[in-house]
Design an enzyme around this catalytic site. Structure first.
Site, PDB file in Angstrom:
ATOM      1  N   SER A   1      49.406  35.387  43.661  1.00 45.05           N
ATOM      2  CA  SER A   1      48.008  34.954  43.582  1.00 45.05           C
ATOM      3  C   SER A   1      47.886  33.447  43.458  1.00 45.05           C
ATOM      4  O   SER A   1      46.844  32.895  43.776  1.00 45.05           O
ATOM      5  CB  SER A   1      47.281  35.634  42.426  1.00 45.05           C
ATOM      6  OG  SER A   1      48.042  35.577  41.265  1.00 45.05           O
TER       7      SER A   1
ATOM      8  N   ASN B   1      40.971  32.361  44.307  1.00 51.28           N
ATOM      9  CA  ASN B   1      41.462  31.952  42.979  1.00 51.28           C
ATOM     10  C   ASN B   1      41.262  30.464  42.703  1.00 51.28           C
ATOM     11  O   ASN B   1      41.171  30.058  41.542  1.00 51.28           O
ATOM     12  CB  ASN B   1      42.934  32.326  42.800  1.00 51.28           C
ATOM     13  CG  ASN B   1      43.087  33.769  42.343  1.00 51.28           C
ATOM     14  OD1 ASN B   1      42.122  34.382  41.881  1.00 51.28           O
ATOM     15  ND2 ASN B   1      44.272  34.312  42.479  1.00 51.28           N
TER      16      ASN B   1
ATOM     17  N   HIS C   1      47.334  38.523  50.037  1.00 51.61           N
ATOM     18  CA  HIS C   1      46.867  38.501  48.646  1.00 51.61           C
ATOM     19  C   HIS C   1      45.703  39.463  48.451  1.00 51.61           C
ATOM     20  O   HIS C   1      44.585  39.217  48.921  1.00 51.61           O
ATOM     21  CB  HIS C   1      46.471  37.066  48.253  1.00 51.61           C
ATOM     22  CG  HIS C   1      45.986  36.984  46.843  1.00 51.61           C
ATOM     23  ND1 HIS C   1      44.916  36.240  46.455  1.00 51.61           N
ATOM     24  CD2 HIS C   1      46.439  37.604  45.719  1.00 51.61           C
ATOM     25  CE1 HIS C   1      44.727  36.389  45.161  1.00 51.61           C
ATOM     26  NE2 HIS C   1      45.623  37.217  44.696  1.00 51.61           N
TER      27      HIS C   1
ATOM     28  N   GLU D   1      43.415  38.152  51.384  1.00 51.39           N
ATOM     29  CA  GLU D   1      43.616  36.819  51.958  1.00 51.39           C
ATOM     30  C   GLU D   1      44.944  36.829  52.715  1.00 51.39           C
ATOM     31  O   GLU D   1      45.977  37.184  52.130  1.00 51.39           O
ATOM     32  CB  GLU D   1      43.656  35.757  50.857  1.00 51.39           C
ATOM     33  CG  GLU D   1      42.331  35.560  50.145  1.00 51.39           C
ATOM     34  CD  GLU D   1      42.430  34.619  48.937  1.00 51.39           C
ATOM     35  OE1 GLU D   1      41.454  33.908  48.667  1.00 51.39           O
ATOM     36  OE2 GLU D   1      43.474  34.605  48.250  1.00 51.39           O
TER      37      GLU D   1
HETATM   38  N1  CAA Z   1      43.084  51.997  41.500  1.00 49.89           N
HETATM   39  C1  CAA Z   1      42.630  52.990  42.279  1.00 49.89           C
HETATM   40  N2  CAA Z   1      41.438  53.591  42.094  1.00 49.89           N
HETATM   41  C2  CAA Z   1      40.708  53.172  41.067  1.00 49.89           C
HETATM   42  C3  CAA Z   1      41.120  52.141  40.204  1.00 49.89           C
HETATM   43  C4  CAA Z   1      42.371  51.563  40.458  1.00 49.89           C
HETATM   44  N3  CAA Z   1      42.846  50.575  39.705  1.00 49.89           N
HETATM   45  N4  CAA Z   1      40.186  51.959  39.276  1.00 49.89           N
HETATM   46  C5  CAA Z   1      39.198  52.842  39.527  1.00 49.89           C
HETATM   47  N5  CAA Z   1      39.522  53.583  40.612  1.00 49.89           N
HETATM   48  C6  CAA Z   1      38.775  54.652  41.239  1.00 49.89           C
HETATM   49  C7  CAA Z   1      38.469  55.682  40.201  1.00 49.89           C
HETATM   50  O1  CAA Z   1      38.839  56.965  40.674  1.00 49.89           O
HETATM   51  C8  CAA Z   1      36.993  55.558  39.989  1.00 49.89           C
HETATM   52  O2  CAA Z   1      36.320  56.761  39.876  1.00 49.89           O
HETATM   53  P1  CAA Z   1      36.283  57.594  38.467  1.00 49.89           P
HETATM   54  O3  CAA Z   1      35.997  56.624  37.354  1.00 49.89           O
HETATM   55  O4  CAA Z   1      35.201  58.562  38.727  1.00 49.89           O
HETATM   56  O5  CAA Z   1      37.633  58.225  38.356  1.00 49.89           O
HETATM   57  C9  CAA Z   1      36.506  54.934  41.283  1.00 49.89           C
HETATM   58  O6  CAA Z   1      37.558  54.115  41.737  1.00 49.89           O
HETATM   59  C10 CAA Z   1      35.278  54.070  41.077  1.00 49.89           C
HETATM   60  O7  CAA Z   1      35.528  53.270  39.934  1.00 49.89           O
HETATM   61  P2  CAA Z   1      34.348  52.637  39.131  1.00 49.89           P
HETATM   62  O8  CAA Z   1      33.289  53.624  38.873  1.00 49.89           O
HETATM   63  O9  CAA Z   1      34.936  51.872  37.995  1.00 49.89           O
HETATM   64  O10 CAA Z   1      33.783  51.671  40.260  1.00 49.89           O
HETATM   65  P3  CAA Z   1      32.668  50.614  40.138  1.00 49.89           P
HETATM   66  O11 CAA Z   1      31.644  50.917  41.113  1.00 49.89           O
HETATM   67  O12 CAA Z   1      32.282  50.412  38.719  1.00 49.89           O
HETATM   68  O13 CAA Z   1      33.420  49.296  40.644  1.00 49.89           O
HETATM   69  C11 CAA Z   1      34.943  47.526  40.568  1.00 49.89           C
HETATM   70  C12 CAA Z   1      34.624  48.905  40.054  1.00 49.89           C
HETATM   71  C13 CAA Z   1      35.110  47.536  42.087  1.00 49.89           C
HETATM   72  C14 CAA Z   1      36.282  47.150  39.925  1.00 49.89           C
HETATM   73  C15 CAA Z   1      33.778  46.545  40.200  1.00 49.89           C
HETATM   74  O14 CAA Z   1      33.546  46.616  38.839  1.00 49.89           O
HETATM   75  C16 CAA Z   1      34.112  45.139  40.574  1.00 49.89           C
HETATM   76  O15 CAA Z   1      33.927  44.724  41.700  1.00 49.89           O
HETATM   77  N6  CAA Z   1      34.608  44.349  39.591  1.00 49.89           N
HETATM   78  C17 CAA Z   1      35.059  42.988  39.828  1.00 49.89           C
HETATM   79  C18 CAA Z   1      36.529  43.028  40.111  1.00 49.89           C
HETATM   80  C19 CAA Z   1      37.055  41.687  40.515  1.00 49.89           C
HETATM   81  O16 CAA Z   1      36.391  40.677  40.531  1.00 49.89           O
HETATM   82  N7  CAA Z   1      38.348  41.676  40.874  1.00 49.89           N
HETATM   83  C20 CAA Z   1      39.038  40.472  41.239  1.00 49.89           C
HETATM   84  C21 CAA Z   1      39.913  40.094  40.127  1.00 49.89           C
HETATM   85  S1  CAA Z   1      40.672  38.555  40.447  1.00 49.89           S
HETATM   86  C22 CAA Z   1      42.059  38.948  41.268  1.00 49.89           C
HETATM   87  O17 CAA Z   1      42.431  40.063  41.457  1.00 49.89           O
HETATM   88  C23 CAA Z   1      42.763  37.786  41.787  1.00 49.89           C
HETATM   89  C24 CAA Z   1      44.101  37.584  41.247  1.00 49.89           C
HETATM   90  O18 CAA Z   1      44.915  37.128  42.001  1.00 49.89           O
HETATM   91  C25 CAA Z   1      44.446  37.777  39.837  1.00 49.89           C
END
Ligand code: CAA
Length: 287
Positions: A121, A192, A142, A154
């Site tokens: 990342s 990032n 990424h 990415e």
């Molecule tokens: N893997 C696979 N499936 C998953 C999962 C995972 N880690 N987490 C959840 N799920 C599945 C589950 O089955 C879940 O359903 P149930 O709870 O009924 O079992 C389903 O996906 C839907 O989950 P949510 O109801 O939690 O979904 P949501 O609509 O609330 O959205 C989200 C979740 C997409 C994470 C949303 O909250 C979001 O967009 N959050 C922001 C995340 C973000 O910004 N990420 C970037 C981080 S930075 C990064 O990653 C960069 C880096 O390099 C560090």
């Protein structure tokens, strides 16, 4: 022209690697997942099976399709098992030397045309690729956490990445159902570079504005339209992962906003790593 991908290797089956492997098997690609112990690899497969079962329960996936998807994942502890892979995606610990060592060990195992991707990342893809004999085939793919849910990938062009390897990775990102973007190997790439200093600012505001993590999250969700509050998000990403990424950006750019806030460094040192350890800004049930 992008090359055809029939078999993919994923090295490192932590939260990101398991998510990437899940995407591959759901896209009907034979996938070899490598972990250092079989126990860790099996835990990742259980996690993938759990999320696919949730899809079956919610009626978005057939039971047979779930079984086929799980069946496409082969687990191994041996790098040699990645020999037949057209693409290998690395998602091991976010540190330069272990990644460089892995790429140097991987290169003689795979065929001369295999594409080698890192999910780093914030480290330099060019520095990782420089550990190989043929850095033309090395690039960044990424993904964002959680990889199965976040649409973006990415595709990162390192200094020596060849066009066909780059376009192969881009096409594969589309095949996984992602929205790929093309970018160059600059610190933090695109997202990032913006998100890490922003999350650092959020943590500094906790102390400056004497606001609680709960209220900061409510503020950013309701006042800025974020899908998740910053504290909840850092807990999801992992405090250690965020601190590593921030330190890497600080090393390269020397911008004060990139440096990890002391509060996060203290949490990382105390083992409060977020969701994966059950406690970060908030408490979680561990699964
Ligand atoms: N893997 C696979 N499936 C998953 C999962 C995972 N880690 N987490 C959840 N799920 C599945 C589950 O089955 C879940 O359903 P149930 O709870 O009924 O079992 C389903 O996906 C839907 O989950 P949510 O109801 O939690 O979904 P949501 O609509 O609330 O959205 C989200 C979740 C997409 C994470 C949303 O909250 C979001 O967009 N959050 C922001 C995340 C973000 O910004 N990420 C970037 C981080 S930075 C990064 O990653 C960069 C880096 O390099 C560090």
């Amino acid at each position: 022209m992008p090359r055809e991908i029939t078999r993919v290797g994923v090295v490192g089956l932590g939260a990101m690697g398991a998510g990437i492997a899940q995407l591959c098997v759901e896209a009907r690609v034979e996938t070899v997942g490598r972990e250092v112990t079989l126990d860790l690899a099996e835990r990742a497969r259980d996690r993938i099976a759990h999320f696919l079962t949730r899809k079956v329960e919610k009626g978005t996936l057939e039971e047979a399709a779930r079984d086929d998807a799980v069946g496409r994942l082969t687990l191994t502890t041996e790098l040699a098992e990645l020999a037949g892979c057209d693409l290998v995606i690395e998602a091991i610990v976010e540190e330069l030397e272990p990644k460089r060592r892995l790429f140097a060990e991987l290169e003689p195992v795979v065929g001369p045309d295999a594409v080698l991707a890192t999910n780093t990342s914030a480290l330099s893809v060019t520095e990782i690729g420089a550990a190989t004999e043929r850095p033309e085939r090395v690039l960044g793919m990424h993904f964002f956490n959680p990889a199965p849910l976040m649409p973006l990938v990415e595709i990162v062009r390192a200094e020596l990445t060849a066009e066909d390897a780059f376009e192969t990775a881009y096409a594969f990102g589309t095949r996984l159902g992602k929205t790929p973007i093309r970018c160059h190997d600059t610190p933090g790439f695109v997202v990032n570079r913006v998100l890490i200093p922003l999350l650092n600012d959020c943590v500094r505001v906790l102390d400056e504005a004497r606001v609680t993590p709960e209220d900061l999250d409510v503020g950013m969700k309701n006042g800025a339209g974020w899908p998740m509050g910053p504290c909840e998000l850092i807990d999801l990403v992992g405090i250690d992962v965020h601190v590593h990424a921030a330190e890497a950006l600080w090393e390269k750019l020397r911008e004060p906003r990139m440096a990890a806030p002391p509060r996060l460094v203290a949490m990382a040192n105390a083992g409060l790593l977020g969701r994966k350890t059950g406690r970060g800004f908030f408490q979680y049930d561990q699964r």
